[in-house]
Design an enzyme around this catalytic site. Sequence first.
Site, PDB file in Angstrom:
ATOM      1  N   LYS A 124     -34.496 -78.207 -15.194  1.00 54.27           N
ATOM      2  CA  LYS A 124     -34.985 -76.915 -14.568  1.00 54.27           C
ATOM      3  C   LYS A 124     -36.676 -76.896 -14.662  1.00 54.27           C
ATOM      4  CE  LYS A 124     -35.375 -71.946 -15.412  1.00 54.27           C
ATOM      5  NZ  LYS A 124     -35.017 -70.786 -16.234  1.00 54.27           N
ATOM      6  N   GLU A 137     -35.925 -85.878 -23.171  1.00 55.35           N
ATOM      7  CA  GLU A 137     -34.953 -86.553 -23.245  1.00 55.35           C
ATOM      8  C   GLU A 137     -34.511 -86.981 -21.617  1.00 55.35           C
ATOM      9  OE1 GLU A 137     -35.104 -83.987 -24.810  1.00 55.35           O
ATOM     10  OE2 GLU A 137     -33.708 -83.771 -26.392  1.00 55.35           O
ATOM     11  N   GLY A 173     -31.234 -71.671 -17.706  1.00 51.98           N
ATOM     12  CA  GLY A 173     -30.571 -73.197 -17.694  1.00 51.98           C
ATOM     13  C   GLY A 173     -29.315 -73.332 -18.005  1.00 51.98           C
ATOM     14  N   ARG A 174     -28.674 -72.257 -19.073  1.00 53.13           N
ATOM     15  CA  ARG A 174     -27.367 -72.221 -19.269  1.00 53.13           C
ATOM     16  C   ARG A 174     -26.332 -71.608 -18.494  1.00 53.13           C
ATOM     17  NH1 ARG A 174     -30.675 -70.381 -22.839  1.00 53.13           N
ATOM     18  NH2 ARG A 174     -30.544 -67.944 -23.550  1.00 53.13           N
ATOM     19  N   GLU A 216     -26.725 -70.193 -27.690  1.00 54.90           N
ATOM     20  CA  GLU A 216     -28.198 -70.483 -27.444  1.00 54.90           C
ATOM     21  C   GLU A 216     -28.477 -68.972 -26.945  1.00 54.90           C
ATOM     22  OE1 GLU A 216     -30.474 -74.096 -25.909  1.00 54.90           O
ATOM     23  OE2 GLU A 216     -30.331 -72.675 -24.204  1.00 54.90           O
ATOM     24  N   HIS A 259      -3.745 -81.822 -35.327  1.00 54.03           N
ATOM     25  CA  HIS A 259      -3.397 -82.926 -36.160  1.00 54.03           C
ATOM     26  C   HIS A 259      -4.836 -83.271 -36.788  1.00 54.03           C
ATOM     27  CE1 HIS A 259       0.571 -83.560 -34.650  1.00 54.03           C
ATOM     28  NE2 HIS A 259      -0.096 -83.288 -33.440  1.00 54.03           N
ATOM     29  N   LYS A 302     -38.627 -79.442 -31.106  1.00 51.70           N
ATOM     30  CA  LYS A 302     -38.888 -80.131 -30.160  1.00 51.70           C
ATOM     31  C   LYS A 302     -40.435 -80.610 -30.106  1.00 51.70           C
ATOM     32  CE  LYS A 302     -37.118 -78.145 -25.948  1.00 51.70           C
ATOM     33  NZ  LYS A 302     -37.598 -77.298 -24.743  1.00 51.70           N
TER      34      LYS A 302
END
Length: 572
Positions: A221, A227, A281-282, A367, A398, A528
């Site tokens: 965005k 990253e 963004g999400r 978030e 399990h 960040k």
Amino acid sequence: MCALPPFGKLWIMPRPDAFPEFENLRSHGKELRQSSLVDLVNAPRRLKTMQLEAEGIFVDMSKALLDERALELLLALARKQGLADGIRAMCEGQPINNTEKRAVLHVALRNKSDRPGFVEGRDVMPEVRAELSKIEALARAVRSGSWRGHTGERITDVVNIGIGGSDLGPRLICEALEPYWNCLPSPLVRPHFVSNVDGADLGRLLKGLRPESTLFLISSKTFTTPETIANAKSARAWLCSKLGEEAVARHFFAISTNEREVARFGIDPSRMLRFWEWVGGRFSLWSAIGTIVAIAIGPERFFELLEGAFVMDEHFRTAPLEHNLPVRLGLLDFWYSTVLGAESLALIPYSQLLASLPSWFQQCAMESNGKGVDRDGFPLSYPSASIIWGAPGTNSQHAFFQLLHQGTRFVPCEFVAAIEPSYDFEGAPHHVMLLANMIAQSEALLLGKDLESVRQDLMKEGRSTEEIEALAPHKVFPGKRPSTVILMERIDPRHLGALLALYEHRVFVQGWMLGINSFDQWGVELGKRLAQTIVEELKGAAPPSAHDPSTQALIARLRNKLKDLLQAKSGE
Ligand code: F6P
């Protein structure tokens, strides 16, 4: 403290603790924690009030730790807090993200009606449709082979480079809709995802790819996320080292809101797909961020996904609160996290195709609603969102179900499954086994097994009295552990769209009830920013700045070790 200026504010959003219903809910919650869930499940009208269905999604809350009184109080509180006005405010594009002064209009991305979508008085629907056409055109060109690589080869692999909301949504959908990848007559174009700045993520993938037939979509965005930019630069270097700089034009597309940064990176704006500030963004998987989905499953199927979300939006917008699926789930989330104080919610998809659902929902819920202050900046006096975690069943049975059944923590569970299987093997009952396990777990959590039944069983096995007394307490299941079951008809684009829109809206509802801004994420900023300085310090390019002694020592240790590694490598 000074409240932020109300930016065209047409709604009020009070906190829950402004109303007596909240206190009533809390004391009722204390009583319910002491009561028997089994009795609640046996109550008359239980199924009628606690099972709901809309748009091919069935939600069974009959094993939830919630009774009619709690539901009434929750709905009364929601009305007092103006939840219906809130839903309207969001759907009308009002700037409900007050700290960033933005509208929150992801519903416009899947608006299949002819209604406009206004942001600051401007109808954004023409732009949305234009961008959808671009996504469609690119998907068709790649799938048909009319868009080719620099050497004229067909594109066989598409790599989405992005992180957070620019990764989790499209990744989940591509995985879930894997049975739709090979929509003949188009040959298969395989989708891949790189998100982690750990070089292993990109490095491992590139080992199996050929630059001539690989297309990169750089999804961000902001187009400033370190990253993503680091991965995109390394992918470009890999491509250019084999095909030369000119190849970038055939192998790199950008998906962003930030044209300036896209151009700065070296991608021509003609190869940029756009979305807008008013898409969080999400919540962006429905925008150009979903381009890799359109390429993998074809644009028609991508539009079906949007259609599924749209019908859920319509349900959310129009259904009365008591019959409204996202409202009921959002209120349940609020009830568990804030009233009953549950630390977490275990989300268990009984579907391998939905393995990434917990990670996607983690970002969406945590978030959005992992906040400590209300919309006006005042501290909350009650817990906000709980931790979302989980992994697919039956594998998780399990792994961590031991704790769910016999541990000391209160962990409401949510099971999600599809009624129709996506894969079938003749004569092999995989899907029936899968569903049976899910039902069995929800029943076992509810009923448990008491000491007397355990003793009887051990007696039948012929154990001695001493053995029985020693072993029995370990084999007791306390039961009375709540769960919710969500069934979708099948995992197809339409139902998946409806399911994810349902999850998005429940997050909105929970946030509204909490009285917070669900649409900012300041909590990710501090780490960040610190990382930017520490990178330079680790490289030895900057002198160590002021850190606490623990951090200082860690940086010094790693800096020295990295220096040694570098020296050893250069001496090889
Ligand atoms: O983690 C913070 C965040 O801003 C998320 O909200 C977002 O989804 C992610 O980073 C990626 O951001 P961008 O799409 O700008 O690269």
